[in-house]
Design an enzyme around this catalytic site. Sequence first.
Site, PDB file in Angstrom:
ATOM      1  N   ASP A  64       0.794  -1.228   0.000  1.00  0.00           N
ATOM      2  CA  ASP A  64       0.000   0.000   0.000  1.00  0.00           C
ATOM      3  C   ASP A  64       0.824   1.274   0.000  1.00  0.00           C
ATOM      4  O   ASP A  64       0.264   2.376   0.114  1.00  0.00           O
ATOM      5  CB  ASP A  64      -0.944   0.004   1.207  1.00  0.00           C
ATOM      6  CG  ASP A  64      -2.037  -1.039   1.093  1.00  0.00           C
ATOM      7  OD1 ASP A  64      -2.660  -1.110   0.019  1.00  0.00           O
ATOM      8  OD2 ASP A  64      -2.266  -1.780   2.062  1.00  0.00           O
ATOM      9  N   ASP A  90      -5.855  -4.467  -5.998  1.00  0.00           N
ATOM     10  CA  ASP A  90      -5.575  -3.119  -5.504  1.00  0.00           C
ATOM     11  C   ASP A  90      -4.160  -2.666  -5.878  1.00  0.00           C
ATOM     12  O   ASP A  90      -3.896  -1.472  -6.057  1.00  0.00           O
ATOM     13  CB  ASP A  90      -5.709  -3.048  -3.985  1.00  0.00           C
ATOM     14  CG  ASP A  90      -6.928  -3.754  -3.427  1.00  0.00           C
ATOM     15  OD1 ASP A  90      -7.276  -4.838  -3.930  1.00  0.00           O
ATOM     16  OD2 ASP A  90      -7.518  -3.248  -2.456  1.00  0.00           O
TER      17      ASP A  90
END
Length: 403
Positions: free
Chosen positions: A114, A177
């Site tokens: 992330d 993602d």
Amino acid sequence: MTRSKLNYILIFFFFNLSNIFAQNKVDHAINYCEKQALNTLKSIPNDSLNIPRSIAEGEYNWRFVDYRDWCSGFWPGTLWYLFEGTHNPKFKTSADKFSRELSPLSMQKAFDHDLGFQIFNSFGNGYRLTGNEEYKKVILATADTLATLFNPKVGTILSWPRAVPNMEWPQHNTIIDNMINLEMLFWASKNGGSKRLYDIAVSHALVTMKNHFRSDYTSYHAVVYDKATGKKIKGVTHQGYADNSMWARGQSWAIYGYTMCYRETKNPLFLDFAQKVTDTYLKDLPPDLIPYWDFNDPGIPNVPRDASAAAVVASALLELSTLVKEPSKASMYREKAETMLSSLSSDAYQSRTTNNAFLLHSTGHKPAGSEIDAAIIYADYYYIEALLRLKKLKIGKSIYAPI
């Protein structure tokens, strides 16, 4: 058909298209976001848990997290966008403050993939708008950190370097993602970083394109690979309804990610694929174009929507509309994006006096019972990004140019 008649038809079409979400409504929505964010700034606690993440359904106050949370970059990124859109210096000062809180991520071992969400949304937007060389150093260092998760045997970045249910740790897992985090690698490779970062991003996108999608171009949430051989073990949908369902936000990451990959590489494979995953998403939307949290939940229509997926897709479609070659398809993507933003800007989805977020009705991790029908910071981030992109298009500017 004569050229003059064709030009008349195109002018008529674009005149009507511009009225789907007129410029004054775009400006009004940006001003609304400014007001909401200023109210949030007044509520920030004076401790390490000071980054807004979500507001539960029926509640007024934000849940705050620290810099290590995967959502930590969306709040400073939102502030940078608001500075761009309003030129209010308070947003620049606050964006700088909250971005700098994330600096330790550039010096620590990667906890997961992330880092792009965290650092490029914050420092990336900050550098784009200010040219601050300190920000650039943070981005470049973090890109190198993200690259440590790349497995050349598999060809993708490891998303979760730890045990996660159903991921068969210590095998290699990659989630959809992660497509968004490739943007930081592309940028770094072109701004002083190693060309290897570009090669990693391209490899990840190509391997994901091959293994992450079903024959109908719907995406799994996660794919598990044999870490030693690179062989695909299985595809699963960790946060969606079922392994064979189309989880709305996962598909939105694919749409946004492959659109960005084409922009960065000009590889026509990515442009073609971006359209395929987009068209699959668009064909089964409800009338207001805001998806249910998972397209295959049998409880539809009595299940939550996901405004965050709509915001991501609206922003991606505006970019995609400037990249596709066919005028009719470009127009369709632009029209869909404007309709999505019009819906998101209505009283059905804006938070207004309910709380200080921008949008209601996002869904985080429904199978885990987390952030269901909530206000979530990444919905706000992509909403303001989409609004700014649309404003730029309406005034004849590139979506990549500052206002």
